[in-house]
Design a protein around this motif. Structure first.
Motif, PDB file in Angstrom:
ATOM      1  N   THR A   1     -12.909  17.400  22.053  1.00  0.00           N
ATOM      2  CA  THR A   1     -12.654  18.513  21.133  1.00  0.00           C
ATOM      3  C   THR A   1     -13.040  18.113  19.717  1.00  0.00           C
ATOM      4  O   THR A   1     -12.674  17.040  19.232  1.00  0.00           O
ATOM      5  N   THR A   2     -13.769  18.963  19.036  1.00  0.00           N
ATOM      6  CA  THR A   2     -14.201  18.717  17.658  1.00  0.00           C
ATOM      7  C   THR A   2     -13.777  19.891  16.788  1.00  0.00           C
ATOM      8  O   THR A   2     -13.656  21.028  17.273  1.00  0.00           O
ATOM      9  N   PHE A   3     -13.565  19.616  15.507  1.00  0.00           N
ATOM     10  CA  PHE A   3     -13.194  20.660  14.563  1.00  0.00           C
ATOM     11  C   PHE A   3     -14.418  21.475  14.161  1.00  0.00           C
ATOM     12  O   PHE A   3     -15.524  20.945  13.997  1.00  0.00           O
ATOM     13  N   THR A   4     -14.187  22.754  13.984  1.00  0.00           N
ATOM     14  CA  THR A   4     -15.271  23.650  13.586  1.00  0.00           C
ATOM     15  C   THR A   4     -15.504  23.513  12.086  1.00  0.00           C
ATOM     16  O   THR A   4     -14.572  23.690  11.289  1.00  0.00           O
ATOM     17  N   SER A   5     -16.710  23.199  11.701  1.00  0.00           N
ATOM     18  CA  SER A   5     -17.063  23.048  10.285  1.00  0.00           C
ATOM     19  C   SER A   5     -17.650  24.350   9.770  1.00  0.00           C
ATOM     20  O   SER A   5     -18.470  24.995  10.437  1.00  0.00           O
ATOM     21  N   VAL A   6     -17.190  24.748   8.570  1.00  0.00           N
ATOM     22  CA  VAL A   6     -17.661  25.990   7.954  1.00  0.00           C
ATOM     23  C   VAL A   6     -18.795  25.645   7.007  1.00  0.00           C
ATOM     24  O   VAL A   6     -18.666  24.774   6.143  1.00  0.00           O
ATOM     25  N   ALA A   7     -19.904  26.335   7.183  1.00  0.00           N
ATOM     26  CA  ALA A   7     -21.069  26.072   6.345  1.00  0.00           C
ATOM     27  C   ALA A   7     -20.798  26.519   4.914  1.00  0.00           C
ATOM     28  O   ALA A   7     -20.169  27.556   4.675  1.00  0.00           O
ATOM     29  N   ASP A   8     -21.225  25.702   3.940  1.00  0.00           N
ATOM     30  CA  ASP A   8     -21.028  26.002   2.517  1.00  0.00           C
ATOM     31  C   ASP A   8     -22.137  26.935   2.040  1.00  0.00           C
ATOM     32  O   ASP A   8     -22.964  26.581   1.215  1.00  0.00           O
ATOM     33  N   THR A   9     -22.109  28.150   2.549  1.00  0.00           N
ATOM     34  CA  THR A   9     -23.135  29.136   2.219  1.00  0.00           C
ATOM     35  C   THR A   9     -22.757  29.893   0.950  1.00  0.00           C
ATOM     36  O   THR A   9     -21.588  29.880   0.531  1.00  0.00           O
ATOM     37  N   PRO A  10     -23.698  30.579   0.317  1.00  0.00           N
ATOM     38  CA  PRO A  10     -23.351  31.372  -0.881  1.00  0.00           C
ATOM     39  C   PRO A  10     -22.286  32.422  -0.613  1.00  0.00           C
ATOM     40  O   PRO A  10     -21.458  32.703  -1.478  1.00  0.00           O
ATOM     41  N   GLU A  11     -22.293  33.026   0.581  1.00  0.00           N
ATOM     42  CA  GLU A  11     -21.289  34.030   0.896  1.00  0.00           C
ATOM     43  C   GLU A  11     -19.893  33.421   0.974  1.00  0.00           C
ATOM     44  O   GLU A  11     -18.917  33.983   0.455  1.00  0.00           O
ATOM     45  N   ASN A  12     -19.796  32.247   1.623  1.00  0.00           N
ATOM     46  CA  ASN A  12     -18.492  31.584   1.709  1.00  0.00           C
ATOM     47  C   ASN A  12     -18.011  31.114   0.337  1.00  0.00           C
ATOM     48  O   ASN A  12     -16.818  31.164   0.038  1.00  0.00           O
ATOM     49  N   LEU A  13     -18.944  30.654  -0.505  1.00  0.00           N
ATOM     50  CA  LEU A  13     -18.562  30.262  -1.870  1.00  0.00           C
ATOM     51  C   LEU A  13     -18.047  31.454  -2.664  1.00  0.00           C
ATOM     52  O   LEU A  13     -17.103  31.348  -3.450  1.00  0.00           O
ATOM     53  N   ARG A  14     -18.682  32.626  -2.470  1.00  0.00           N
ATOM     54  CA  ARG A  14     -18.244  33.823  -3.190  1.00  0.00           C
ATOM     55  C   ARG A  14     -16.840  34.237  -2.749  1.00  0.00           C
ATOM     56  O   ARG A  14     -15.992  34.597  -3.584  1.00  0.00           O
ATOM     57  N   LEU A  15     -16.572  34.179  -1.433  1.00  0.00           N
ATOM     58  CA  LEU A  15     -15.243  34.533  -0.941  1.00  0.00           C
ATOM     59  C   LEU A  15     -14.179  33.556  -1.445  1.00  0.00           C
ATOM     60  O   LEU A  15     -13.062  33.961  -1.776  1.00  0.00           O
ATOM     61  N   LYS A  16     -14.532  32.285  -1.514  1.00  0.00           N
ATOM     62  CA  LYS A  16     -13.587  31.289  -2.019  1.00  0.00           C
ATOM     63  C   LYS A  16     -13.243  31.537  -3.477  1.00  0.00           C
ATOM     64  O   LYS A  16     -12.076  31.482  -3.895  1.00  0.00           O
ATOM     65  N   GLN A  17     -14.256  31.824  -4.296  1.00  0.00           N
ATOM     66  CA  GLN A  17     -14.027  32.094  -5.720  1.00  0.00           C
ATOM     67  C   GLN A  17     -13.221  33.377  -5.910  1.00  0.00           C
ATOM     68  O   GLN A  17     -12.350  33.455  -6.787  1.00  0.00           O
ATOM     69  N   GLN A  18     -13.476  34.391  -5.100  1.00  0.00           N
ATOM     70  CA  GLN A  18     -12.748  35.642  -5.201  1.00  0.00           C
ATOM     71  C   GLN A  18     -11.273  35.459  -4.851  1.00  0.00           C
ATOM     72  O   GLN A  18     -10.388  36.009  -5.512  1.00  0.00           O
TER      73      GLN A  18
END
Length: 265
Positions: A60-77
């Motif tokens: 079992t491995t942990f799912t890594s979230v890609a540091d995409t521009p969309e994910n960065l925008r959601l994080k900042q929001q």
């Protein structure tokens, strides 16, 4: 009736039967799902009721979230929305007493820094007062100031008729008279009026004030003193707004004590 093999679905006879993972297998069919290596009861590893070897066993491995521009925008929001809610709560609670401070790592660091600064300042002032670098303020300062208008000196006191002077008392041999003022004994009424005694001397100022403890306190350091509720602390000297130095009459110990634990007598 003989069961069927879990891999080839053929009949498994007792001489070649392997019972494992809630199924029956042929000895040749009990092999790894990936490399088809024949396994036994000692070296197999089961996953979802399927046999695997040690090399191909699923991990079992942990799912890594890609540091995409969309994910960065959601994080900042999300961060901005959190700050907006915090400011709204602050404006609502402002002026209503004590505000609730979030116990964040930054607030914990600031609180710890303030406690260290307070302890350093307290020990510096105590060392200065003890070594004579900065003498504490004497509690008798201002004693010789001019009395207020209408103040009556204690020397103008006139005893009532029939008062007997305490000078008639004869001390025992070897008794040393104290220098402090001693109150007179209870007056004795006689038939004839006694002559007026000499004016009583004014008592000199004491070395320190007297306080009474209103709470129990246990010393937290070597330079502090412990006391109980109701104890009398004599020769008290003010060091700063929060601490004093005095002697507990019940135990005879001297040291630092908090000012908010005692009250003046």
């Amino acid at each position: 009736m003989n069961p069927q093999c879990g891999r080839c679905n053929k009949v498994v006879y007792p001489t070649e039967k392997v019972n494992c993972l809630d199924k029956y297998w042929h000895k040749a069919c009990f092999s790894c799902e990936i490399c088809k290596m024949t396994l036994n009861m000692k070296n197999y590893k089961g996953f979802e009721k399927r046999p695997y070897c040690n090399v191909h066993y699923p991990k079992t491995t942990f799912t890594s979230v890609a540091d995409t521009p969309e994910n960065l925008r959601l994080k900042q929001q999300s961060k901005m929305q959190s700050q907006v809610l915090y400011k709204e709560d602050f404006e609502k609670n402002k002026g209503k007493g004590f505000s609730v401070v979030v116990d964040t790592p930054e607030m914990q660091r600031i609180k710890k820094t303030q406690e260290q600064i307070s302890n350093i300042k307290y020990h510096e002032e105590f060392e200065k007062s003890r070594m004579g670098g900065e003498a504490p303020q004497s509690p008798t300062a201002g004693y010789n100031q001019q009395p207020s208008p209408g103040y009556q000196s204690p020397t103008s006191y006139q005893p009532s008729p029939g008062f007997q002077s305490p000078t008639a008392y004869q001390p025992s041999p070897g008794f040393q008279s104290p220098t402090l003022y001693q109150p007179p004994a209870e007056p004795v009424r006689q038939a004839a009026a006694a002559p007026a005694p000499s004016p009583a001397p004014v008592p000199p100022p004491s070395a320190g004030k007297r306080f009474r403890a209103v709470y129990d306190y246990t010393a937290a350091d070597e330079d502090e003193v412990s006391f109980a509720d109701g104890d009398v602390i004599a020769d008290v000297q003010q060091i700063d707004e929060g601490w004093m130095y005095g002697r507990v009459e019940r135990t005879g110990q001297q040291g630092m004590l908090p000012a908010n634990y005692v009250e003046a007598i």
